[in-house]
Motif scaffolding. Structure first.
Motif, PDB file in Angstrom:
ATOM      1  N   THR A  19       0.831  -1.206   0.000  1.00 60.80           N
ATOM      2  CA  THR A  19       0.000   0.000   0.000  1.00 60.80           C
ATOM      3  C   THR A  19       0.863   1.253   0.000  1.00 60.80           C
ATOM      4  O   THR A  19       0.535   2.237  -0.670  1.00 60.80           O
ATOM      5  CB  THR A  19      -0.926   0.003   1.233  1.00 60.80           C
ATOM      6  OG1 THR A  19      -1.664  -1.206   1.255  1.00 60.80           O
ATOM      7  CG2 THR A  19      -1.885   1.166   1.192  1.00 60.80           C
ATOM      8  N   LEU A  23       0.588   3.982  -2.913  1.00 57.90           N
ATOM      9  CA  LEU A  23       0.246   5.381  -2.634  1.00 57.90           C
ATOM     10  C   LEU A  23       1.346   6.342  -3.075  1.00 57.90           C
ATOM     11  O   LEU A  23       1.061   7.446  -3.534  1.00 57.90           O
ATOM     12  CB  LEU A  23      -0.041   5.574  -1.145  1.00 57.90           C
ATOM     13  CG  LEU A  23      -1.444   5.230  -0.693  1.00 57.90           C
ATOM     14  CD1 LEU A  23      -1.572   5.402   0.815  1.00 57.90           C
ATOM     15  CD2 LEU A  23      -2.469   6.085  -1.399  1.00 57.90           C
ATOM     16  N   ALA A  42      -1.049  11.702   4.881  1.00 58.50           N
ATOM     17  CA  ALA A  42      -1.952  10.687   4.347  1.00 58.50           C
ATOM     18  C   ALA A  42      -1.172   9.477   3.873  1.00 58.50           C
ATOM     19  O   ALA A  42      -1.572   8.329   4.105  1.00 58.50           O
ATOM     20  CB  ALA A  42      -2.779  11.270   3.204  1.00 58.50           C
ATOM     21  N   ILE A  46      -2.391   6.147   5.909  1.00 60.80           N
ATOM     22  CA  ILE A  46      -3.344   5.290   5.192  1.00 60.80           C
ATOM     23  C   ILE A  46      -2.848   3.849   5.071  1.00 60.80           C
ATOM     24  O   ILE A  46      -3.640   2.920   5.269  1.00 60.80           O
ATOM     25  CB  ILE A  46      -3.706   5.909   3.829  1.00 60.80           C
ATOM     26  CG1 ILE A  46      -4.549   7.162   4.043  1.00 60.80           C
ATOM     27  CG2 ILE A  46      -4.450   4.912   2.954  1.00 60.80           C
ATOM     28  CD1 ILE A  46      -4.840   7.948   2.781  1.00 60.80           C
ATOM     29  N   MET A  49      -3.718   1.820   8.108  1.00 63.88           N
ATOM     30  CA  MET A  49      -5.165   1.599   8.176  1.00 63.88           C
ATOM     31  C   MET A  49      -5.566   0.394   7.329  1.00 63.88           C
ATOM     32  O   MET A  49      -6.268  -0.511   7.796  1.00 63.88           O
ATOM     33  CB  MET A  49      -5.921   2.826   7.654  1.00 63.88           C
ATOM     34  CG  MET A  49      -5.918   4.005   8.535  1.00 63.88           C
ATOM     35  SD  MET A  49      -6.822   5.333   7.686  1.00 63.88           S
ATOM     36  CE  MET A  49      -6.680   6.627   8.884  1.00 63.88           C
TER      37      MET A  49
END
Length: 142
Positions: A19, A23, A42, A46, A49
């Motif tokens: 991730t 990103l 972010a 993120i 998460m």
């Protein structure tokens, strides 16, 4: 790395790294196309998460129950340490690989403080999302 006390850390790590890479790539594309940057906060928060949610879903599917509080906090702390290690590796890479990128003493202390805050937020996010993912899968009977 994973034992009976902290299951699904390998899944967490793989999803976290994947991730983060995705990103970062998306951020580069957005900057090139729209000339707008995705906030670094972010990009830092993120991935934990999504990784904790995926690990929680794996937990709910495999075990069929939501982790108890102690297990969820243990997972959250170990996950936070993994996220911190990834952030430190990225920071070290930036310091070594980018020419002219140097930190003075004050900037290094600021970086350490930011890393500490990111760790605490990662632990809290991991705790919340691992139970959320497990609840979703345990409730649906996956």
């Amino acid at each position: 790395m994973t034992d009976a006390r902290t299951p699904f850390l390998v899944r967490y790590t793989l999803v976290l790294v994947g991730t983060h890479i995705a990103l970062t790539a998306l951020g580069m594309i957005v900057v090139q196309v729209f000339a707008v940057a995705i906030p670094s906060g972010a990009i830092a928060i993120i991935p934990p998460m999504i990784a904790a949610l995926a690990a929680g879903q794996g937990w709910g599917r495999a075990i069929g129950a939501v982790p108890d509080s102690a297990a969820a906090w243990r997972f959250a702390v170990f996950g936070g340490l993994i996220a911190l290690a990834l952030q430190l590796a990225i920071a070290i890479f930036a310091l070594v690989a980018l020419p002219g990128f140097q930190l003075g003493t004050g900037a290094l202390l600021t970086l350490m403080a930011i890393m500490a805050v990111v760790f605490v937020i990662s632990v809290l996010v991991n705790r919340f999302f691992v139970t959320m993912g497990a609840k979703a899968c345990a409730a649906e009977g996956f």
